[in-house]
Design a protein around this motif. Sequence first.
Motif, PDB file in Angstrom:
ATOM      1  N   ALA A 155     -10.801   6.676 -22.806  1.00  0.00           N
ATOM      2  CA  ALA A 155     -10.784   7.752 -21.811  1.00  0.00           C
ATOM      3  C   ALA A 155     -12.208   8.085 -21.375  1.00  0.00           C
ATOM      4  O   ALA A 155     -12.722   9.158 -21.654  1.00  0.00           O
ATOM      5  CB  ALA A 155     -10.085   8.984 -22.366  1.00  0.00           C
ATOM      6  N   ALA A 156     -12.826   7.162 -20.673  1.00  0.00           N
ATOM      7  CA  ALA A 156     -14.206   7.364 -20.219  1.00  0.00           C
ATOM      8  C   ALA A 156     -14.285   8.558 -19.272  1.00  0.00           C
ATOM      9  O   ALA A 156     -13.323   8.895 -18.588  1.00  0.00           O
ATOM     10  CB  ALA A 156     -14.705   6.107 -19.516  1.00  0.00           C
ATOM     11  N   ASP A 157     -15.445   9.188 -19.252  1.00  0.00           N
ATOM     12  CA  ASP A 157     -15.689  10.361 -18.408  1.00  0.00           C
ATOM     13  C   ASP A 157     -16.120   9.900 -17.017  1.00  0.00           C
ATOM     14  O   ASP A 157     -17.277   9.535 -16.808  1.00  0.00           O
ATOM     15  CB  ASP A 157     -16.762  11.229 -19.052  1.00  0.00           C
ATOM     16  CG  ASP A 157     -17.065  12.484 -18.262  1.00  0.00           C
ATOM     17  OD1 ASP A 157     -16.450  12.707 -17.195  1.00  0.00           O
ATOM     18  OD2 ASP A 157     -17.937  13.250 -18.700  1.00  0.00           O
ATOM     19  N   GLN A 158     -15.192   9.914 -16.077  1.00  0.00           N
ATOM     20  CA  GLN A 158     -15.464   9.460 -14.719  1.00  0.00           C
ATOM     21  C   GLN A 158     -16.516  10.322 -14.022  1.00  0.00           C
ATOM     22  O   GLN A 158     -17.137   9.881 -13.057  1.00  0.00           O
ATOM     23  CB  GLN A 158     -14.172   9.467 -13.885  1.00  0.00           C
ATOM     24  CG  GLN A 158     -13.078   8.596 -14.443  1.00  0.00           C
ATOM     25  CD  GLN A 158     -13.327   7.123 -14.222  1.00  0.00           C
ATOM     26  OE1 GLN A 158     -14.033   6.738 -13.309  1.00  0.00           O
ATOM     27  NE2 GLN A 158     -12.736   6.295 -15.057  1.00  0.00           N
ATOM     28  N   SER A 159     -16.723  11.551 -14.508  1.00  0.00           N
ATOM     29  CA  SER A 159     -17.703  12.433 -13.862  1.00  0.00           C
ATOM     30  C   SER A 159     -19.130  12.101 -14.289  1.00  0.00           C
ATOM     31  O   SER A 159     -20.078  12.601 -13.696  1.00  0.00           O
ATOM     32  CB  SER A 159     -17.381  13.898 -14.168  1.00  0.00           C
ATOM     33  OG  SER A 159     -17.600  14.169 -15.536  1.00  0.00           O
ATOM     34  N   ASN A 160     -19.300  11.276 -15.319  1.00  0.00           N
ATOM     35  CA  ASN A 160     -20.638  10.881 -15.775  1.00  0.00           C
ATOM     36  C   ASN A 160     -21.160   9.804 -14.829  1.00  0.00           C
ATOM     37  O   ASN A 160     -20.903   8.624 -15.017  1.00  0.00           O
ATOM     38  CB  ASN A 160     -20.574  10.357 -17.220  1.00  0.00           C
ATOM     39  CG  ASN A 160     -21.936   9.995 -17.761  1.00  0.00           C
ATOM     40  OD1 ASN A 160     -22.967  10.297 -17.163  1.00  0.00           O
ATOM     41  ND2 ASN A 160     -21.942   9.350 -18.903  1.00  0.00           N
ATOM     42  N   GLN A 161     -21.863  10.224 -13.808  1.00  0.00           N
ATOM     43  CA  GLN A 161     -22.341   9.293 -12.787  1.00  0.00           C
ATOM     44  C   GLN A 161     -23.844   9.411 -12.635  1.00  0.00           C
ATOM     45  O   GLN A 161     -24.383  10.489 -12.833  1.00  0.00           O
ATOM     46  CB  GLN A 161     -21.666   9.587 -11.438  1.00  0.00           C
ATOM     47  CG  GLN A 161     -20.176   9.354 -11.451  1.00  0.00           C
ATOM     48  CD  GLN A 161     -19.792   7.915 -11.711  1.00  0.00           C
ATOM     49  OE1 GLN A 161     -20.498   6.990 -11.328  1.00  0.00           O
ATOM     50  NE2 GLN A 161     -18.687   7.716 -12.386  1.00  0.00           N
ATOM     51  N   PRO A 162     -24.566   8.380 -12.330  1.00  0.00           N
ATOM     52  CA  PRO A 162     -24.020   7.056 -12.072  1.00  0.00           C
ATOM     53  C   PRO A 162     -23.748   6.333 -13.389  1.00  0.00           C
ATOM     54  O   PRO A 162     -24.481   6.496 -14.365  1.00  0.00           O
ATOM     55  CB  PRO A 162     -25.134   6.364 -11.308  1.00  0.00           C
ATOM     56  CG  PRO A 162     -26.383   6.983 -11.820  1.00  0.00           C
ATOM     57  CD  PRO A 162     -26.013   8.420 -12.129  1.00  0.00           C
ATOM     58  N   SER A 163     -22.674   5.601 -13.417  1.00  0.00           N
ATOM     59  CA  SER A 163     -22.356   4.796 -14.584  1.00  0.00           C
ATOM     60  C   SER A 163     -21.528   3.599 -14.139  1.00  0.00           C
ATOM     61  O   SER A 163     -21.049   3.548 -13.015  1.00  0.00           O
ATOM     62  CB  SER A 163     -21.596   5.615 -15.628  1.00  0.00           C
ATOM     63  OG  SER A 163     -20.341   6.015 -15.132  1.00  0.00           O
ATOM     64  N   ARG A 164     -21.396   2.670 -15.044  1.00  0.00           N
ATOM     65  CA  ARG A 164     -20.633   1.453 -14.752  1.00  0.00           C
ATOM     66  C   ARG A 164     -19.471   1.399 -15.720  1.00  0.00           C
ATOM     67  O   ARG A 164     -19.645   1.568 -16.924  1.00  0.00           O
ATOM     68  CB  ARG A 164     -21.539   0.241 -14.933  1.00  0.00           C
ATOM     69  CG  ARG A 164     -20.848  -1.079 -14.684  1.00  0.00           C
ATOM     70  CD  ARG A 164     -21.853  -2.223 -14.604  1.00  0.00           C
ATOM     71  NE  ARG A 164     -22.541  -2.450 -15.844  1.00  0.00           N
ATOM     72  CZ  ARG A 164     -22.449  -3.555 -16.568  1.00  0.00           C
ATOM     73  NH1 ARG A 164     -21.718  -4.562 -16.160  1.00  0.00           N
ATOM     74  NH2 ARG A 164     -23.117  -3.679 -17.687  1.00  0.00           N
ATOM     75  N   MET A 165     -18.265   1.183 -15.213  1.00  0.00           N
ATOM     76  CA  MET A 165     -17.055   1.098 -16.032  1.00  0.00           C
ATOM     77  C   MET A 165     -16.699  -0.372 -16.212  1.00  0.00           C
ATOM     78  O   MET A 165     -16.729  -1.140 -15.254  1.00  0.00           O
ATOM     79  CB  MET A 165     -15.899   1.815 -15.343  1.00  0.00           C
ATOM     80  CG  MET A 165     -16.206   3.256 -14.990  1.00  0.00           C
ATOM     81  SD  MET A 165     -16.456   4.262 -16.427  1.00  0.00           S
ATOM     82  CE  MET A 165     -14.812   4.696 -16.777  1.00  0.00           C
ATOM     83  N   ILE A 166     -16.359  -0.722 -17.446  1.00  0.00           N
ATOM     84  CA  ILE A 166     -15.973  -2.095 -17.765  1.00  0.00           C
ATOM     85  C   ILE A 166     -14.668  -2.039 -18.545  1.00  0.00           C
ATOM     86  O   ILE A 166     -14.569  -1.310 -19.536  1.00  0.00           O
ATOM     87  CB  ILE A 166     -17.053  -2.788 -18.628  1.00  0.00           C
ATOM     88  CG1 ILE A 166     -18.418  -2.729 -17.947  1.00  0.00           C
ATOM     89  CG2 ILE A 166     -16.652  -4.224 -18.936  1.00  0.00           C
ATOM     90  CD1 ILE A 166     -19.567  -3.133 -18.855  1.00  0.00           C
ATOM     91  N   LYS A 167     -13.672  -2.781 -18.108  1.00  0.00           N
ATOM     92  CA  LYS A 167     -12.417  -2.881 -18.851  1.00  0.00           C
ATOM     93  C   LYS A 167     -12.552  -3.979 -19.893  1.00  0.00           C
ATOM     94  O   LYS A 167     -13.109  -5.025 -19.613  1.00  0.00           O
ATOM     95  CB  LYS A 167     -11.256  -3.174 -17.910  1.00  0.00           C
ATOM     96  CG  LYS A 167     -11.012  -2.059 -16.922  1.00  0.00           C
ATOM     97  CD  LYS A 167      -9.584  -2.037 -16.493  1.00  0.00           C
ATOM     98  CE  LYS A 167      -9.332  -0.926 -15.515  1.00  0.00           C
ATOM     99  NZ  LYS A 167      -9.151   0.352 -16.121  1.00  0.00           N
ATOM    100  N   THR A 168     -12.025  -3.723 -21.095  1.00  0.00           N
ATOM    101  CA  THR A 168     -12.069  -4.728 -22.155  1.00  0.00           C
ATOM    102  C   THR A 168     -10.719  -5.438 -22.234  1.00  0.00           C
ATOM    103  O   THR A 168      -9.779  -5.082 -21.527  1.00  0.00           O
ATOM    104  CB  THR A 168     -12.378  -4.094 -23.525  1.00  0.00           C
ATOM    105  OG1 THR A 168     -11.251  -3.328 -23.960  1.00  0.00           O
ATOM    106  CG2 THR A 168     -13.629  -3.225 -23.467  1.00  0.00           C
ATOM    107  N   ARG A 169     -10.614  -6.397 -23.108  1.00  0.00           N
ATOM    108  CA  ARG A 169      -9.362  -7.128 -23.304  1.00  0.00           C
ATOM    109  C   ARG A 169      -8.557  -6.582 -24.477  1.00  0.00           C
ATOM    110  O   ARG A 169      -7.522  -7.137 -24.819  1.00  0.00           O
ATOM    111  CB  ARG A 169      -9.660  -8.609 -23.535  1.00  0.00           C
ATOM    112  CG  ARG A 169     -10.277  -9.279 -22.343  1.00  0.00           C
ATOM    113  CD  ARG A 169     -10.499 -10.757 -22.621  1.00  0.00           C
ATOM    114  NE  ARG A 169     -11.142 -11.391 -21.502  1.00  0.00           N
ATOM    115  CZ  ARG A 169     -10.501 -11.942 -20.475  1.00  0.00           C
ATOM    116  NH1 ARG A 169      -9.201 -11.933 -20.432  1.00  0.00           N
ATOM    117  NH2 ARG A 169     -11.176 -12.492 -19.493  1.00  0.00           N
TER     118      ARG A 169
END
Length: 124
Positions: free
Chosen positions: A78-92
């Motif tokens: 549950a990453a914090d989408q409001s923490n910007q700028p940041s990069r989101m990476i989906k894992t397997r």
Amino acid sequence: MSAAWLVTANLTIASLSACENQAKPDVISQSTLENSRDALSIDLPKSYTIDQEKVADFDVYLISKNSVPHVGIYAGNAADQSNQPSRMIKTRSQWPSQLQVWIIPGDETDPEAALKIAASVRAN
């Protein structure tokens, strides 16, 4: 820290995010990793350290040089989408299913090294 450096960092992280969103994993495993560090790879220069902070249901990694944090990495679901700028990476994996990478600005931060380290983070 100059405003120009922050603008450059914001634009770089935004462009990294755009690239990362195009390269999502095909299959998400049902595995739950015992150690979230197994979900990520990073190119870490010798003069930097990585420290793990375990929180209830997620982990935070701080990449530091001389005890000064330069890059942060969240590993959880549950990453914090409001923490910007940041990069989101989906894992397997089922856990952690997300990595979030951001640069920690500061007077002692080497902007070029921080951007390079942040760009090197990838899901295994």
